[in-house]
Each structure stands twice: as C-alpha cells, then as structure tokens.
Design an enzyme around this catalytic site. Structure first.
Site, PDB file in Angstrom:
ATOM      1  N   THR A 160       0.828  -1.207   0.000  1.00 42.59           N
ATOM      2  CA  THR A 160       0.000   0.000   0.000  1.00 42.59           C
ATOM      3  C   THR A 160       0.855   1.247   0.000  1.00 42.59           C
ATOM      4  O   THR A 160       1.956   1.250   0.561  1.00 42.59           O
ATOM      5  CB  THR A 160      -0.965   0.024   1.210  1.00 42.59           C
ATOM      6  OG1 THR A 160      -1.729   1.229   1.160  1.00 42.59           O
ATOM      7  CG2 THR A 160      -0.233  -0.040   2.543  1.00 42.59           C
ATOM      8  N   ASN A 195      -0.785   4.040   1.022  1.00 42.88           N
ATOM      9  CA  ASN A 195      -1.576   4.881   1.926  1.00 42.88           C
ATOM     10  C   ASN A 195      -1.005   4.766   3.351  1.00 42.88           C
ATOM     11  O   ASN A 195      -1.076   3.700   3.967  1.00 42.88           O
ATOM     12  CB  ASN A 195      -3.035   4.388   1.873  1.00 42.88           C
ATOM     13  CG  ASN A 195      -3.965   5.224   2.712  1.00 42.88           C
ATOM     14  OD1 ASN A 195      -3.625   5.598   3.825  1.00 42.88           O
ATOM     15  ND2 ASN A 195      -5.140   5.509   2.176  1.00 42.88           N
ATOM     16  N   LYS A 244      -3.432   3.414   6.086  1.00 45.97           N
ATOM     17  CA  LYS A 244      -3.621   1.966   5.999  1.00 45.97           C
ATOM     18  C   LYS A 244      -2.396   1.223   6.495  1.00 45.97           C
ATOM     19  O   LYS A 244      -2.506   0.236   7.217  1.00 45.97           O
ATOM     20  CB  LYS A 244      -3.781   1.570   4.527  1.00 45.97           C
ATOM     21  CG  LYS A 244      -5.141   1.571   3.984  1.00 45.97           C
ATOM     22  CD  LYS A 244      -5.005   0.875   2.622  1.00 45.97           C
ATOM     23  CE  LYS A 244      -6.177   1.106   1.759  1.00 45.97           C
ATOM     24  NZ  LYS A 244      -6.014   0.427   0.458  1.00 45.97           N
ATOM     25  N   ASP A 290      -7.715  -3.611  -0.318  1.00 40.37           N
ATOM     26  CA  ASP A 290      -8.512  -2.688  -1.110  1.00 40.37           C
ATOM     27  C   ASP A 290      -9.796  -2.448  -0.338  1.00 40.37           C
ATOM     28  O   ASP A 290     -10.456  -3.398   0.094  1.00 40.37           O
ATOM     29  CB  ASP A 290      -8.811  -3.212  -2.520  1.00 40.37           C
ATOM     30  CG  ASP A 290      -9.212  -2.059  -3.432  1.00 40.37           C
ATOM     31  OD1 ASP A 290      -8.349  -1.216  -3.743  1.00 40.37           O
ATOM     32  OD2 ASP A 290     -10.396  -1.974  -3.805  1.00 40.37           O
ATOM     33  N   TYR A 325     -12.144   8.799   5.276  1.00 41.90           N
ATOM     34  CA  TYR A 325     -13.499   9.212   5.635  1.00 41.90           C
ATOM     35  C   TYR A 325     -13.803   9.008   7.132  1.00 41.90           C
ATOM     36  O   TYR A 325     -14.955   9.111   7.543  1.00 41.90           O
ATOM     37  CB  TYR A 325     -14.520   8.417   4.798  1.00 41.90           C
ATOM     38  CG  TYR A 325     -14.385   8.653   3.311  1.00 41.90           C
ATOM     39  CD1 TYR A 325     -15.019   9.728   2.698  1.00 41.90           C
ATOM     40  CD2 TYR A 325     -13.619   7.807   2.513  1.00 41.90           C
ATOM     41  CE1 TYR A 325     -14.892   9.952   1.331  1.00 41.90           C
ATOM     42  CE2 TYR A 325     -13.484   8.019   1.147  1.00 41.90           C
ATOM     43  CZ  TYR A 325     -14.121   9.094   0.569  1.00 41.90           C
ATOM     44  OH  TYR A 325     -13.986   9.319  -0.785  1.00 41.90           O
TER      45      TYR A 325
HETATM   46  P1  ITT Z   1      -3.392   1.749  -1.793  1.00 38.73           P
HETATM   47  O1  ITT Z   1      -4.188   1.334  -3.020  1.00 38.73           O
HETATM   48  O2  ITT Z   1      -2.000   2.150  -2.109  1.00 38.73           O
HETATM   49  O3  ITT Z   1      -3.497   0.745  -0.682  1.00 38.73           O
HETATM   50  P2  ITT Z   1      -5.496   3.742  -1.554  1.00 38.73           P
HETATM   51  O4  ITT Z   1      -5.792   4.819  -0.550  1.00 38.73           O
HETATM   52  O5  ITT Z   1      -5.544   4.144  -3.013  1.00 38.73           O
HETATM   53  O6  ITT Z   1      -4.083   3.102  -1.182  1.00 38.73           O
HETATM   54  P3  ITT Z   1      -7.827   2.081  -1.952  1.00 38.73           P
HETATM   55  O7  ITT Z   1      -7.762   2.133  -3.424  1.00 38.73           O
HETATM   56  O8  ITT Z   1      -8.155   0.781  -1.295  1.00 38.73           O
HETATM   57  O9  ITT Z   1      -6.456   2.543  -1.296  1.00 38.73           O
HETATM   58  O10 ITT Z   1      -8.845   3.204  -1.476  1.00 38.73           O
HETATM   59  C1  ITT Z   1      -9.398   3.131  -0.223  1.00 38.73           C
HETATM   60  C2  ITT Z   1      -9.974   4.488   0.141  1.00 38.73           C
HETATM   61  O11 ITT Z   1     -11.132   4.259   0.950  1.00 38.73           O
HETATM   62  C3  ITT Z   1      -8.975   5.252   1.009  1.00 38.73           C
HETATM   63  O12 ITT Z   1      -8.153   6.109   0.241  1.00 38.73           O
HETATM   64  C4  ITT Z   1      -9.907   6.012   1.941  1.00 38.73           C
HETATM   65  O13 ITT Z   1     -10.351   7.189   1.326  1.00 38.73           O
HETATM   66  C5  ITT Z   1     -11.094   5.066   2.095  1.00 38.73           C
HETATM   67  N1  ITT Z   1     -10.907   4.202   3.278  1.00 38.73           N
HETATM   68  C6  ITT Z   1     -10.579   2.883   3.316  1.00 38.73           C
HETATM   69  N2  ITT Z   1     -10.466   2.445   4.570  1.00 38.73           N
HETATM   70  C7  ITT Z   1     -10.718   3.510   5.351  1.00 38.73           C
HETATM   71  C8  ITT Z   1     -10.740   3.701   6.736  1.00 38.73           C
HETATM   72  O14 ITT Z   1     -10.432   2.721   7.589  1.00 38.73           O
HETATM   73  N3  ITT Z   1     -11.045   4.914   7.196  1.00 38.73           N
HETATM   74  C9  ITT Z   1     -11.346   5.923   6.367  1.00 38.73           C
HETATM   75  N4  ITT Z   1     -11.316   5.842   5.039  1.00 38.73           N
HETATM   76  C10 ITT Z   1     -11.008   4.637   4.521  1.00 38.73           C
END
Ligand code: ITT
Length: 198
Positions: free
Chosen positions: A9, A11, A14, A71, A154
């Site tokens: 990831t 993020n 995460k 994801d 969020y």
């Molecule tokens: P990676 O793909 O690199 O892991 P990303 O942020 O792009 O990072 P995703 O495509 O899975 O990951 O998008 C998930 C989005 O959903 C994330 O950017 C947040 O905006 C939201 N999200 C997921 N889990 C969350 C959480 O526990 N609390 C708040 N928002 C969350």
C-alpha cells in the site's frame, strides 16, 4: 527467521493500521519502501477483492516476497453503494481526505437515509503462486459534520451508532477492534496461520 511480508500500500493510514494489527502474528511486515520496490498498480478491477489481488500480485512479483494488499472503501446506501471502489478517487485528483469528506457531506444533503458501510478486501500473494483472501465489513452511518481527527480518509464522517462516535473520534485500537480492516485482517491472520503451519 521470521518470514517477511510486504504490505502493498501507498496509503500511510492503511500502512500504520495494517502494521499494528498484524504485529501479533509473528511475521515481519515491511513497507514497499523498505522492500525497495515502487509499484503503481492500476486498480482496474470492479470489486474490492479483484483490486486487492492485483496489488498483492504486482508487489509480490516486484519484491520477490509475499505481499499483502488491502482494497477498501466506503459504500453509501443513498449513493447506490458509492463511492465504493472509487473511494480514493472520489471527486477527482485535486481533493485531499478533507475535501472528499466535505464533498460526501454535500452529496448527502436532503437524503433520507444515511446508512453506509466500509468494506475491506485483503489479498496475499506468494512468489510460488499461492494466494489467500479475506474480507471484513463495518456498518454505520454518514455523520452530519466531520468529528474527530484520528485515523484517515473518511473516518471523521463515518459514525458508528453503537459507539455514538465517528471512526475519527476512536483511538487506533478501538477502531481496529470493530473496523472493516480489523475484521478482514483477523480473518486473514487465521488463514495465514493455517497456511504457514501446513
Ligand atoms: P493503496 O491502493 O495504495 O493501498 P489507496 O488509498 O488508493 O491506497 P484504496 O484504493 O483501497 O487505497 O482506497 C481506499 C480508500 O477508501 C482510502 O483512500 C480512503 O479514502 C477510504 N478508506 C478505506 N479504509 C478507510 C478507513 O479505515 N477509514 C477511512 N477511510 C477509509
């Protein structure tokens, strides 16, 4: 020696949660940077599970190590399940987490139901081709204003009714005990334990 797993990831929110939840597992987890890989995966899948597997396989191939991807996203009933798999891209590239929360609140004006849930799909890919998957879900509602500055994404606008608080108002452990990611990784940990013990 503990087996190393790359957490696939970019993020940071995460990554921190995944590291902390998986810390009790007895395996070493490292970031893509620590593994020396920089992989930008196109999330072309239509489901959380597909996108998680795309990320896990790409990072596993690049690092030559098992990789674990998450994801996840927020599914809002009044928005027909959106932003869903598009949660990270909601509103386009110009928005940050705060901007996406404010856009979501605006799009909820006048809606009669605020029910929503977070979903998390975890996928793990091993260099030999084996894979493991798990999913978790957390039900709640969209708040009327952002509350709390914990977590990421969020979290400030996701209300957990039984706590009377948003995810943003919970501490990291309190959130992981009930969150989509906490549940998915707990289910994954069981499968991984069985897999590694086999
Ligand atoms: P990676 O793909 O690199 O892991 P990303 O942020 O792009 O990072 P995703 O495509 O899975 O990951 O998008 C998930 C989005 O959903 C994330 O950017 C947040 O905006 C939201 N999200 C997921 N889990 C969350 C959480 O526990 N609390 C708040 N928002 C969350």
């Amino acid at each position: 020696m503990a087996e190393k797993f790359v957490l696939a990831t970019h993020n940071p929110g995460k990554l921190a949660e995944m590291k902390s939840i998986l810390s009790g597992l007895g395996v070493e987890v490292i970031s893509p940077a620590e593994a020396g890989v920089e992989v930008d995966v196109e999330e072309s899948g239509t489901t959380f599970a597909e996108n998680a597997m795309l990320k896990a396989k790409a990072v596993c191939a690049a690092a030559g190590l098992p990789a674990i991807a998450d994801d996840s996203g927020l599914c809002v009933d009044a928005l027909n399940g959106g932003p869903g798999v598009y949660s990270a891209r909601y509103g386009g590239e110009g928005l940050d987490d705060r901007g996406r929360c404010m856009l979501l609140l605006r799009s909820m004006r006048g809606q009669t139901t605020r029910a929503a849930h977070f979903t998390c799909a975890v996928a793990c890919a091993f260099p030999g081709g084996d894979t493991l998957t798990a999913e978790g879900r957390c039900d709640g509602a969209i708040a009327f204003a952002p509350l709390g500055d914990g977590g990421f994404g969020y979290d400030p606008v996701f209300l957990v009714p039984e706590k009377g608080k948003t995810f943003g108002q919970l501490g990291p452990e309190e959130k992981s005990a009930i969150s989509h990611r906490g549940k998915a990784l707990a289910a994954f940990a069981e499968k991984l334990g069985a897999y590694l013990g086999k």
